[in-house]
Design a protein around this motif. Sequence first.
Motif, PDB file in Angstrom:
ATOM      1  N   GLN A  24       0.817  -1.206   0.000  1.00 41.23           N
ATOM      2  CA  GLN A  24       0.000   0.000   0.000  1.00 41.23           C
ATOM      3  C   GLN A  24       0.858   1.268   0.000  1.00 41.23           C
ATOM      4  OE1 GLN A  24      -2.318  -1.099   3.572  1.00 41.23           O
ATOM      5  NE2 GLN A  24      -4.124  -1.175   2.245  1.00 41.23           N
ATOM      6  N   CYS A  25       2.187   1.099  -0.117  1.00 42.45           N
ATOM      7  CA  CYS A  25       3.107   2.221  -0.175  1.00 42.45           C
ATOM      8  C   CYS A  25       3.687   2.348  -1.581  1.00 42.45           C
ATOM      9  CB  CYS A  25       4.248   2.023   0.826  1.00 42.45           C
ATOM     10  SG  CYS A  25       3.728   1.924   2.552  1.00 42.45           S
ATOM     11  N   TYR A  26       4.382   3.452  -1.824  1.00 44.23           N
ATOM     12  CA  TYR A  26       5.100   3.652  -3.079  1.00 44.23           C
ATOM     13  C   TYR A  26       6.582   3.454  -2.763  1.00 44.23           C
ATOM     14  CZ  TYR A  26       0.697   5.911  -4.308  1.00 44.23           C
ATOM     15  OH  TYR A  26      -0.637   6.186  -4.529  1.00 44.23           O
ATOM     16  N   GLU A  27       7.188   2.432  -3.361  1.00 38.55           N
ATOM     17  CA  GLU A  27       8.560   2.060  -3.026  1.00 38.55           C
ATOM     18  C   GLU A  27       9.500   2.256  -4.213  1.00 38.55           C
ATOM     19  OE1 GLU A  27       8.779  -1.172   0.368  1.00 38.55           O
ATOM     20  OE2 GLU A  27       7.930  -2.014  -1.464  1.00 38.55           O
ATOM     21  N   ASP A  28      10.796   2.395  -3.864  1.00 35.69           N
ATOM     22  CA  ASP A  28      11.880   2.516  -4.863  1.00 35.69           C
ATOM     23  C   ASP A  28      11.747   3.761  -5.729  1.00 35.69           C
ATOM     24  OD1 ASP A  28      13.066   0.288  -3.887  1.00 35.69           O
ATOM     25  OD2 ASP A  28      12.726  -0.976  -5.642  1.00 35.69           O
ATOM     26  N   ILE A  29      11.284   4.840  -5.146  1.00 39.69           N
ATOM     27  CA  ILE A  29      11.236   6.117  -5.869  1.00 39.69           C
ATOM     28  C   ILE A  29      12.506   6.899  -5.522  1.00 39.69           C
ATOM     29  CG2 ILE A  29      10.026   8.308  -6.126  1.00 39.69           C
ATOM     30  CD1 ILE A  29       7.432   6.890  -5.554  1.00 39.69           C
ATOM     31  N   ARG A  30      13.261   7.281  -6.526  1.00 40.67           N
ATOM     32  CA  ARG A  30      14.522   8.007  -6.328  1.00 40.67           C
ATOM     33  C   ARG A  30      14.211   9.504  -6.204  1.00 40.67           C
ATOM     34  NH1 ARG A  30      16.903   7.913 -10.851  1.00 40.67           N
ATOM     35  NH2 ARG A  30      15.195   6.988 -12.028  1.00 40.67           N
ATOM     36  N   VAL A  31      13.808   9.918  -5.006  1.00 41.09           N
ATOM     37  CA  VAL A  31      13.419  11.311  -4.777  1.00 41.09           C
ATOM     38  C   VAL A  31      14.620  12.222  -5.005  1.00 41.09           C
ATOM     39  CG1 VAL A  31      12.471  12.943  -3.100  1.00 41.09           C
ATOM     40  CG2 VAL A  31      11.677  10.567  -3.130  1.00 41.09           C
ATOM     41  N   LEU A  63       2.078   9.238 -10.832  1.00 42.22           N
ATOM     42  CA  LEU A  63       1.559   7.899 -10.591  1.00 42.22           C
ATOM     43  C   LEU A  63       0.077   7.946 -10.257  1.00 42.22           C
ATOM     44  CD1 LEU A  63       4.397   6.705  -8.181  1.00 42.22           C
ATOM     45  CD2 LEU A  63       4.193   6.130 -10.606  1.00 42.22           C
ATOM     46  N   PRO A  64      -0.745   7.084 -10.868  1.00 39.28           N
ATOM     47  CA  PRO A  64      -2.131   6.954 -10.391  1.00 39.28           C
ATOM     48  C   PRO A  64      -2.136   6.532  -8.922  1.00 39.28           C
ATOM     49  CG  PRO A  64      -1.819   5.839 -12.504  1.00 39.28           C
ATOM     50  CD  PRO A  64      -0.451   6.218 -12.015  1.00 39.28           C
ATOM     51  N   LEU A  65      -3.080   7.035  -8.158  1.00 40.41           N
ATOM     52  CA  LEU A  65      -3.103   6.735  -6.731  1.00 40.41           C
ATOM     53  C   LEU A  65      -3.196   5.233  -6.462  1.00 40.41           C
ATOM     54  CD1 LEU A  65      -5.401   9.539  -5.259  1.00 40.41           C
ATOM     55  CD2 LEU A  65      -2.913   9.484  -5.455  1.00 40.41           C
ATOM     56  N   SER A  66      -3.761   4.501  -7.382  1.00 41.51           N
ATOM     57  CA  SER A  66      -3.938   3.061  -7.188  1.00 41.51           C
ATOM     58  C   SER A  66      -2.664   2.271  -7.473  1.00 41.51           C
ATOM     59  CB  SER A  66      -5.058   2.546  -8.094  1.00 41.51           C
ATOM     60  OG  SER A  66      -4.763   2.812  -9.463  1.00 41.51           O
ATOM     61  N   THR A  68       0.271   1.434  -6.275  1.00 37.00           N
ATOM     62  CA  THR A  68       1.150   1.336  -5.117  1.00 37.00           C
ATOM     63  C   THR A  68       2.097   0.152  -5.283  1.00 37.00           C
ATOM     64  OG1 THR A  68      -0.568   0.063  -3.986  1.00 37.00           O
ATOM     65  CG2 THR A  68      -0.492   2.433  -3.566  1.00 37.00           C
ATOM     66  N   GLY A  69       3.027   0.043  -4.342  1.00 35.85           N
ATOM     67  CA  GLY A  69       3.999  -1.032  -4.405  1.00 35.85           C
ATOM     68  C   GLY A  69       5.322  -0.556  -4.987  1.00 35.85           C
ATOM     69  N   ARG A  70       6.109  -1.462  -5.499  1.00 33.46           N
ATOM     70  CA  ARG A  70       7.423  -1.142  -6.043  1.00 33.46           C
ATOM     71  C   ARG A  70       7.279  -0.491  -7.412  1.00 33.46           C
ATOM     72  NH1 ARG A  70      12.090  -2.924  -4.122  1.00 33.46           N
ATOM     73  NH2 ARG A  70      10.998  -4.514  -2.900  1.00 33.46           N
TER      74      ARG A  70
END
Length: 285
Positions: A24-31, A63-66, A68-70
Amino acid sequence: MSFRKVVRQSKFRHVFGQPVKNDQCYEDIRVSRVTWDSTFCAVNPKFLAVIVEASGGGAFLVLPLSKTGRIDKAYPTVCGHTGPVLDIDWCPHNDEVIASSSEDCTVMVWQIPENGLTSPLTEPVVVLEGHTKRVGIIAWHPTARNVLLSAGCDNVVLIWNVGTAEELYRLDSLHPDLIYNVSWNRNGSLFCSACKDKSVRIIDPRRGTLVAEREKAHEGARPMRAIFLADGKVFTTGFSRMSERQLALWDPVTSLLLQKASRPCTRSALAPSPLCFCIVTSRAP
């Protein structure tokens, strides 16, 4: 002396948070790691946008809100700027329109496909050029369509007609130093700004005049923020001379202080919004 009198009782000592599951999170985003004081993200009812690292220019994810994940490292980005992106803001009147500002001194407006990106987006709908230094702040007008505010490191605030790419108003004499942030009031008749000279200003952009000013709103040397609340009052965050965290509430008409609270300083940055504020904590290396 009893133990109860020595230790301060906390209302939250038996409250425990439940971590959200990874899916349910957004992962591996290189902020982005650019040296600019920004939230680096923006959200609306359909999409989440995050400023990310990019070689040879600036970029941000949408990203669409739906979704989520990696997040795949090859996921398409919005990548039309020639310098790092510093700020992004969704249009309040169209969930598929977003503006971005950059170190390349430009502001760009983008049309996001209804179902999100399937390939890199490199062509903006509009390019707004008028600043002479990097543009670190943008804010859509809350009620008028196609009206966008931008503020740059040239200490200039510009109000744009996005539909025609024309400057509506140029405010170049009201801020003697770097502008930390800008916030519209609820109907868009005024905006407030926090400046490096430690002053909070209330400005009428149509007349180009200073409605009110509070000098030394917070006397600390570190950055401060100011926003309009829904009831018309101005809420600020900053620091005292002793580097204590301060929160303050002001009357924008009289510039009188209504309430102020101080807290011990932490290595966190307060990012206030008209409805709430969040604490973003930076961990020590």
